[in-house]
Design a protein around this motif. Sequence first.
Motif, PDB file in Angstrom:
ATOM      1  N   GLN A 189      10.259  82.036  11.483  1.00 16.31           N
ATOM      2  CA  GLN A 189      10.566  83.407  11.092  1.00 16.31           C
ATOM      3  C   GLN A 189      10.045  83.712   9.688  1.00 16.31           C
ATOM      4  OE1 GLN A 189      11.988  85.336  13.455  1.00 16.31           O
ATOM      5  NE2 GLN A 189      11.911  83.483  14.738  1.00 16.31           N
ATOM      6  N   TRP A 190       9.723  84.977   9.464  1.00 12.11           N
ATOM      7  CA  TRP A 190       9.365  85.456   8.132  1.00 12.11           C
ATOM      8  C   TRP A 190      10.654  85.590   7.319  1.00 12.11           C
ATOM      9  CZ3 TRP A 190       4.999  85.226   5.791  1.00 12.11           C
ATOM     10  CH2 TRP A 190       4.728  85.994   4.657  1.00 12.11           C
ATOM     11  N   LEU A 191      10.677  85.056   6.103  1.00 11.03           N
ATOM     12  CA  LEU A 191      11.923  84.932   5.346  1.00 11.03           C
ATOM     13  C   LEU A 191      12.397  86.271   4.773  1.00 11.03           C
ATOM     14  CD1 LEU A 191      11.150  81.640   3.370  1.00 11.03           C
ATOM     15  CD2 LEU A 191      12.206  81.903   5.630  1.00 11.03           C
ATOM     16  N   PHE A 192      13.691  86.373   4.606  1.00 11.79           N
ATOM     17  CA  PHE A 192      14.281  87.594   4.055  1.00 11.79           C
ATOM     18  C   PHE A 192      13.761  87.864   2.643  1.00 11.79           C
ATOM     19  CE2 PHE A 192      17.596  89.655   1.499  1.00 11.79           C
ATOM     20  CZ  PHE A 192      17.749  90.839   2.214  1.00 11.79           C
ATOM     21  N   ILE A 215       3.217  87.810   9.477  1.00 10.24           N
ATOM     22  CA  ILE A 215       4.660  87.788   9.741  1.00 10.24           C
ATOM     23  C   ILE A 215       4.966  86.923  10.965  1.00 10.24           C
ATOM     24  CG2 ILE A 215       6.638  89.206  10.412  1.00 10.24           C
ATOM     25  CD1 ILE A 215       5.318  91.506   8.837  1.00 10.24           C
ATOM     26  N   SER A 216       4.101  86.996  11.978  1.00  7.42           N
ATOM     27  CA  SER A 216       4.358  86.276  13.230  1.00  7.42           C
ATOM     28  C   SER A 216       4.222  84.767  13.086  1.00  7.42           C
ATOM     29  CB  SER A 216       3.392  86.772  14.320  1.00  7.42           C
ATOM     30  OG  SER A 216       2.059  86.377  14.025  1.00  7.42           O
ATOM     31  N   CYS A 217       3.571  84.304  12.006  1.00  7.81           N
ATOM     32  CA  CYS A 217       3.322  82.871  11.834  1.00  7.81           C
ATOM     33  C   CYS A 217       4.429  82.139  11.090  1.00  7.81           C
ATOM     34  CB  CYS A 217       1.996  82.663  11.105  1.00  7.81           C
ATOM     35  SG  CYS A 217       0.577  83.092  12.114  1.00  7.81           S
ATOM     36  N   GLY A 218       5.382  82.859  10.526  1.00  9.79           N
ATOM     37  CA  GLY A 218       6.441  82.202   9.781  1.00  9.79           C
ATOM     38  C   GLY A 218       5.923  81.569   8.501  1.00  9.79           C
ATOM     39  N   VAL A 219       6.652  80.552   8.004  1.00  7.64           N
ATOM     40  CA  VAL A 219       6.263  79.884   6.758  1.00  7.64           C
ATOM     41  C   VAL A 219       6.399  78.381   6.927  1.00  7.64           C
ATOM     42  CG1 VAL A 219       6.961  81.834   5.313  1.00  7.64           C
ATOM     43  CG2 VAL A 219       8.600  80.012   5.798  1.00  7.64           C
ATOM     44  N   LEU A 220       5.802  77.648   5.980  1.00 12.87           N
ATOM     45  CA  LEU A 220       5.854  76.191   5.982  1.00 12.87           C
ATOM     46  C   LEU A 220       6.638  75.702   4.767  1.00 12.87           C
ATOM     47  CD1 LEU A 220       2.103  75.471   6.873  1.00 12.87           C
ATOM     48  CD2 LEU A 220       4.039  75.653   8.443  1.00 12.87           C
ATOM     49  N   PHE A 221       7.011  74.439   4.796  1.00 10.84           N
ATOM     50  CA  PHE A 221       7.722  73.810   3.682  1.00 10.84           C
ATOM     51  C   PHE A 221       7.061  72.471   3.382  1.00 10.84           C
ATOM     52  CE2 PHE A 221      10.519  76.631   5.880  1.00 10.84           C
ATOM     53  CZ  PHE A 221      11.215  77.294   4.878  1.00 10.84           C
ATOM     54  N   VAL A 222       6.686  72.277   2.116  1.00  8.96           N
ATOM     55  CA  VAL A 222       5.998  71.042   1.739  1.00  8.96           C
ATOM     56  C   VAL A 222       6.888  70.236   0.796  1.00  8.96           C
ATOM     57  CG1 VAL A 222       3.706  72.019   2.071  1.00  8.96           C
ATOM     58  CG2 VAL A 222       4.788  72.198  -0.168  1.00  8.96           C
ATOM     59  N   PRO A 223       6.773  68.895   0.854  1.00  7.14           N
ATOM     60  CA  PRO A 223       7.722  68.042   0.129  1.00  7.14           C
ATOM     61  C   PRO A 223       7.429  67.891  -1.356  1.00  7.14           C
ATOM     62  CG  PRO A 223       6.185  66.685   1.360  1.00  7.14           C
ATOM     63  CD  PRO A 223       5.871  68.109   1.715  1.00  7.14           C
ATOM     64  N   ILE A 224       7.816  68.898  -2.111  1.00  5.89           N
ATOM     65  CA  ILE A 224       7.749  68.809  -3.569  1.00  5.89           C
ATOM     66  C   ILE A 224       8.758  69.791  -4.158  1.00  5.89           C
ATOM     67  CG2 ILE A 224       5.902  70.524  -3.809  1.00  5.89           C
ATOM     68  CD1 ILE A 224       4.833  68.763  -6.144  1.00  5.89           C
ATOM     69  N   GLY A 225       9.454  69.370  -5.209  1.00  3.82           N
ATOM     70  CA  GLY A 225      10.453  70.223  -5.833  1.00  3.82           C
ATOM     71  C   GLY A 225       9.933  70.907  -7.080  1.00  3.82           C
ATOM     72  N   CYS A 226      10.723  71.785  -7.612  1.00  7.70           N
ATOM     73  CA  CYS A 226      10.379  72.495  -8.844  1.00  7.70           C
ATOM     74  C   CYS A 226      10.434  71.509 -10.012  1.00  7.70           C
ATOM     75  CB  CYS A 226      11.357  73.639  -9.071  1.00  7.70           C
ATOM     76  SG  CYS A 226      11.000  74.630 -10.531  1.00  7.70           S
ATOM     77  N   LYS A 227       9.335  71.408 -10.745  1.00  3.11           N
ATOM     78  CA  LYS A 227       9.253  70.432 -11.828  1.00  3.11           C
ATOM     79  C   LYS A 227      10.345  70.691 -12.871  1.00  3.11           C
ATOM     80  CE  LYS A 227       5.856  68.184 -14.803  1.00  3.11           C
ATOM     81  NZ  LYS A 227       4.454  68.167 -15.274  1.00  3.11           N
ATOM     82  N   SER A 239       5.690  77.232   1.483  1.00  8.18           N
ATOM     83  CA  SER A 239       4.221  77.339   1.501  1.00  8.18           C
ATOM     84  C   SER A 239       3.787  78.473   2.422  1.00  8.18           C
ATOM     85  CB  SER A 239       3.604  76.021   1.982  1.00  8.18           C
ATOM     86  OG  SER A 239       2.231  76.180   2.242  1.00  8.18           O
ATOM     87  N   PHE A 240       2.808  79.240   1.938  1.00 10.45           N
ATOM     88  CA  PHE A 240       2.258  80.356   2.711  1.00 10.45           C
ATOM     89  C   PHE A 240       0.800  80.078   3.092  1.00 10.45           C
ATOM     90  CE2 PHE A 240       5.721  81.943   0.151  1.00 10.45           C
ATOM     91  CZ  PHE A 240       6.415  82.778   1.013  1.00 10.45           C
ATOM     92  N   SER A 241       0.490  78.822   3.332  1.00 12.70           N
ATOM     93  CA  SER A 241      -0.910  78.435   3.585  1.00 12.70           C
ATOM     94  C   SER A 241      -1.520  79.163   4.774  1.00 12.70           C
ATOM     95  CB  SER A 241      -1.009  76.927   3.806  1.00 12.70           C
ATOM     96  OG  SER A 241      -0.774  76.236   2.605  1.00 12.70           O
TER      97      SER A 241
END
Length: 659
Positions: A189-192, A215-227, A239-241
């Motif tokens: 899903q596309w995030l709020f 919007i139809s592709c949703g989003v990804l999450f990559v393994p790295i935190g905020c420095k 991630s919006f790759s």
Amino acid sequence: MERMATDNSKCESLKFYTYLCQNIGSEELVKIRRLVFTILDLGQSFGHKTITSGSKGEGLDMKGSDLDVMAINPLFKVYESEKDVALDGLTIPLVMVTDATQPCFTQLCRLNHYRVNNVWDLAFKVLPLWQKHPLGYMLSSEQYKLLIMSLAGLKLAVLKLPRLVKTHGPCLTSCDDQLDKVVCLKCDQWLFQTQPWIRRPRTAWPSPKIISKIISCGVLFVPIGCKGSANENLEWRISFSVAEKFLIYSFNHTQFLCYGLLTILLKEIVEKDADLKGLLCSYFLKTLMFWMSEETDPNLWRPDNTIPCFMACLQRLLYCVRYSILLHYFIPENNFFHSRFNATNKEKLETILTNLYGRGINCFAYSVTLRDYQYYKDNHPLTQVNFTTFELFTDLSNLKKMHLLYHCLHHSRTVACKSLFALYLSKSCWFVTDTSKHLYTSYSAENKHQYSKYKHDLSHLFVGVHSDAVTGWLILASYLYVRKNYVASLRLTNYALQKYTDEKIFTGSGLTKYELTFIQKHVLNLMKTEKLYSVLRSLRIETLTFGPNSSIIPQELQLDVTKKRTCYYPLPFAYFLGFLCNYHLQDIPSSRRYLQQLILTKKNDSIHVNLFKANTAIICGVAHQLIGEAYFAKISFQEAAMQDEYNFTSAAKRLSSIT
């Protein structure tokens, strides 16, 4: 950009545009590059759905261009809130927790009361991936990345890809920095928090159609935190790759060339100063181009306005650095340049960018790629192609993938598209014989099924000879050799050797782009009027590839394909096949001549890929062994073992048996 350009400036822009098409890539060539990677995404065998991105996936192919491979982990599915969770019994549901994270970051929580009935559920419970939380268990991005790295090495080696030996942000990276891979998670899903991007005012870019696709592709999450975050090891970056790939693909060619110019400016000029290396990155430039494209009239991005367009982009970059502001394109609450610079490096960067802006396009006199602007000549666009691109990551041994290629070929609308699908469909025919593990040695009329299978395989392998100039013929020759038709195999082998001439381009040396020779460039220019398929078919030489338990590799090499794909340089393999045919025809003098050529080829090897070199040494050892030269066989197997750092070949086993 909005000022009317004079006739002289329009002419200069058109000249510069033509030059950039030669050096960065023409519109047609960029489409071909993108199409190649789209096709290669269809042929992946990583066990995950993959998306090629990075500058190469976007259509740039210059010195320093990288390739990012994003693999979507099918074991997890991310949801924005608990009420969205839909259990399927196959995936582990994770819910975003953003209460204590910066914009563009989240923690991913597995809720206590959900259970998943599969073996992976139990496996992940005992692994050190989770940290207890009042809501459930948070998935550790740091531990996840370490686990993926430990699992990645063997699979990539089997697929003849560079080993991933270090980390680079969320990615695992090869030792030569040419390949980044990240195994990410997906929310459908596309995030709020990204809803405002859909509705915000803009000129005409991106179009409603592109927005809808994104919007139809949703989003990804990559393994790295905020420095610097207190829970950095638990955080994941949104991630919006996929969305960014859609946006880059929607650029017109002037926009794309300006993006390429900014990349060259950064990599070849700004980063010459060691103090500034890594301060900016290509992702920042991409973000800047998105904002510029959204805020300006699309009609201004024209070939005859190339120079003013680029100068406006450079001016915007200078503004962003000066005021330390570059907002994330989808989530503007995230300012990339907040606390990015200190007083010293900011002053230095601002000074360099100001000086470059003052020089106009003459600033590229300091770059490697564009320094010969005043002296360029019109070459065939394919002289700018990285021919290794046409071979990367192909796994076409699956009949479903072959049928998919066939479907795509017959529904393609452009000549270039048809050409590339025809090329890969032809290569997929190499593996048709391996869909059946039944090995036969004759085809008498009495055994109709066997004869029918023989004709079926042979017809597909004849289609396979059209995949490149040489290797398809060697696949067919090896097929006939295994079936003891030594005379026919030898004829085909010699035919393939005759076609192995100086203008041919070997594409199997890995990711690194190499310079074409004078002869290769000359022949490409002579073939200006030829179709892409004809050029690729007649000039390329692919890696010789045999799938696991291949039924068409010589019996003498079966030990190397028991569990994995194995690859060979075509030239030494051709000499080895010639040796084997003559050996079985009891023509020992001719066998020795082929062996001598094989040894010379090994000594003259200038393409340094260890596993290929190890396999060449192995076939030398096998040849020596067959004619009773145990001492030289042992030396060859020792050479192979030295090249085979991770014991992926049969070198060690053969060496132990001979000693």
